[in-house]
Design an enzyme around this catalytic site. Structure first.
Site, PDB file in Angstrom:
ATOM      1  N   THR A  62       0.832  -1.207   0.000  1.00 42.63           N
ATOM      2  CA  THR A  62       0.000   0.000   0.000  1.00 42.63           C
ATOM      3  C   THR A  62       0.863   1.252   0.000  1.00 42.63           C
ATOM      4  O   THR A  62       2.092   1.160  -0.123  1.00 42.63           O
ATOM      5  CB  THR A  62      -1.056  -0.058   1.137  1.00 42.63           C
ATOM      6  OG1 THR A  62      -1.954   1.036   0.965  1.00 42.63           O
ATOM      7  CG2 THR A  62      -0.448  -0.006   2.522  1.00 42.63           C
ATOM      8  N   LYS A  66       3.306   1.311  -3.911  1.00 40.05           N
ATOM      9  CA  LYS A  66       2.660   0.567  -5.005  1.00 40.05           C
ATOM     10  C   LYS A  66       3.401   0.675  -6.347  1.00 40.05           C
ATOM     11  O   LYS A  66       3.376  -0.257  -7.146  1.00 40.05           O
ATOM     12  CB  LYS A  66       1.209   1.039  -5.184  1.00 40.05           C
ATOM     13  CG  LYS A  66       0.276   0.602  -4.077  1.00 40.05           C
ATOM     14  CD  LYS A  66      -1.160   1.010  -4.380  1.00 40.05           C
ATOM     15  CE  LYS A  66      -2.084   0.614  -3.253  1.00 40.05           C
ATOM     16  NZ  LYS A  66      -3.490   0.905  -3.535  1.00 40.05           N
ATOM     17  N   ASP A 102      -6.883  -3.544  -7.244  1.00 35.02           N
ATOM     18  CA  ASP A 102      -7.701  -2.358  -6.923  1.00 35.02           C
ATOM     19  C   ASP A 102      -8.759  -2.094  -7.997  1.00 35.02           C
ATOM     20  O   ASP A 102      -9.936  -1.892  -7.683  1.00 35.02           O
ATOM     21  CB  ASP A 102      -6.813  -1.117  -6.780  1.00 35.02           C
ATOM     22  CG  ASP A 102      -6.087  -1.071  -5.447  1.00 35.02           C
ATOM     23  OD1 ASP A 102      -6.623  -1.606  -4.459  1.00 35.02           O
ATOM     24  OD2 ASP A 102      -4.986  -0.492  -5.394  1.00 35.02           O
ATOM     25  N   ARG A 150      -9.256  18.248 -10.146  1.00 33.91           N
ATOM     26  CA  ARG A 150      -8.812  19.605  -9.815  1.00 33.91           C
ATOM     27  C   ARG A 150      -7.703  20.027 -10.763  1.00 33.91           C
ATOM     28  O   ARG A 150      -7.734  21.084 -11.357  1.00 33.91           O
ATOM     29  CB  ARG A 150      -8.337  19.625  -8.344  1.00 33.91           C
ATOM     30  CG  ARG A 150      -7.725  20.926  -7.911  1.00 33.91           C
ATOM     31  CD  ARG A 150      -7.311  20.859  -6.466  1.00 33.91           C
ATOM     32  NE  ARG A 150      -6.286  19.838  -6.201  1.00 33.91           N
ATOM     33  CZ  ARG A 150      -5.739  19.611  -5.018  1.00 33.91           C
ATOM     34  NH1 ARG A 150      -6.107  20.327  -3.976  1.00 33.91           N
ATOM     35  NH2 ARG A 150      -4.824  18.673  -4.870  1.00 33.91           N
ATOM     36  N   ILE A 217     -15.017   5.899  -3.068  1.00 32.71           N
ATOM     37  CA  ILE A 217     -14.089   4.858  -2.607  1.00 32.71           C
ATOM     38  C   ILE A 217     -13.542   5.136  -1.207  1.00 32.71           C
ATOM     39  O   ILE A 217     -12.842   4.312  -0.633  1.00 32.71           O
ATOM     40  CB  ILE A 217     -12.955   4.597  -3.631  1.00 32.71           C
ATOM     41  CG1 ILE A 217     -12.004   5.781  -3.740  1.00 32.71           C
ATOM     42  CG2 ILE A 217     -13.529   4.230  -4.986  1.00 32.71           C
ATOM     43  CD1 ILE A 217     -10.730   5.413  -4.510  1.00 32.71           C
TER      44      ILE A 217
END
Ligand code: NAP
Length: 278
Positions: A62, A66, A102, A150, A217
């Protein structure tokens, strides 16, 4: 001999992976243990060598490792290579092989609440999680995907990198907010609304398409402000526990060949977080 599994990351103390994997081992009658290991970036190479030397059977990876772990593995599955991130490693006779569960975990969870064929999807965000989700969602038949982020250039870069121009476009957050009624499925992948800033929302919501599905999520809080508002105006909602459980279940399957009980996994996480799933 007991089989050993784990997760490496930083921070890792609050990881819920040991809880659900140790329970899944018990449920499947396996003599195995799963442990969380705190590993800083400058120790990643040593940690992977340690996993190899000790013959650890498999482990999750994690934040922040990754991407960095890829060159340290013996081979990496095609999808994980294209996504550019590995969250699951299996040790097959001394060979460390990397996978990414994922994206598939997200899509499998989403399919519990919506048929994706020919759906118009909005992805909010273009970070690491969005990368895996976009790559996997784009494999579904007939989907059209808009991404708003963004930093608009990051979404544009993602689309170009995956050569998804035919089915995907980048739009601004303002445009997404104005046109939100167009979307059958809205996928929230940014950290906006995550604890402790639980009153933040990535875009304002007025009206939405009938039967629209909103999925976030984030799982802390269990129900983000976005999901609360979407639910209040009629959306079907799904929180981040579902993706979390499915990515774990797919990792468990890679390690053991057995697919664990995801309902039980979700319930354990819910109980741990002290709330109810939406
Ligand atoms: P990341 O790579 O750091 O990406 C963060 C994303 O959030 C980017 O799109 C970023 O936009 C956006 N963002 C951050 N702060 C923002 C703000 N103030 N206003 C607007 N946008 C903002 O993170 P990640 O790894 O993708 O993770 C994102 C979230 O997903 C986290 O909450 C994480 O816990 C969650 N997650 C859940 C699961 C699960 O299994 N349920 C799995 C993975 C991740 P810019 O590009 O403009 O910076």
């Amino acid at each position: 001999m007991k089989s050993l599994y784990g997760v490496i990351g930083s921070p890792i103390a609050h990881s819920m992976s040991p809880l659900i994997h140790n329970d899944a081992f018990l449920q499947n009658g396996m003599d195995a243990h799963y442990h969380a290991f705190h590993v800083e970036p400058d120790q990643l190479e040593t940690a992977v060598a340690g996993m190899r030397a000790l013959g650890i059977n498999g482990f999750n990876v994690t934040i922040p490792h990754k991407e960095a772990i890829i060159p340290l593995l013996d081979s990496v599955d095609d999808a994980a290579l294209q996504i550019g991130a590995v969250n699951t490693v299996v040790n097959r006779d001394g060979e460390l092989i990397g996978y990414n569960t994922d994206g598939r975990g997200f899509v499998e969870a989403l399919k519990e609440v919506v048929k994706l064929k020919d759906k118009h999807v909005l992805i909010i965000g273009a970070g690491g999680a969005a990368r895996a989700i976009l790559f996997t969602l784009a494999l579904e038949k007939g989907v059209q995907i808009d991404i708003c982020n963004r930093t608009v250039s990051k979404a544009e870069d993602l689309i170009r990198e995956f050569s998804l121009e035919r089915i995907t476009r980048s739009i601004t957050v303002d445009q997404a907010a104005r046109e939100i009624q167009r979307y059958d499925v809205v996928v929230q992948t940014t950290s906006v609304g995550m604890y402790p800033k639980i009153n933040d929302i990535p875009l304002p919501l007025k009206s939405i398409k009938q039967h629209a599905v909103f999925t976030d999520i984030i799982y802390n809080p269990i129900e983000t402000k976005l999901l609360q508002e979407a639910k209040a105006i009629g959306a079907i909602t799904q929180n981040g526990i579902h993706m979390f459980a499915y990515q774990a279940a797919l990792a468990f399957e890679i390690w053991t060949g057995k697919f664990p009980d995801t309902v039980r996994m979700k319930k354990l996480v819910e109980e741990h977080l002290g709330g109810k799933t939406c």
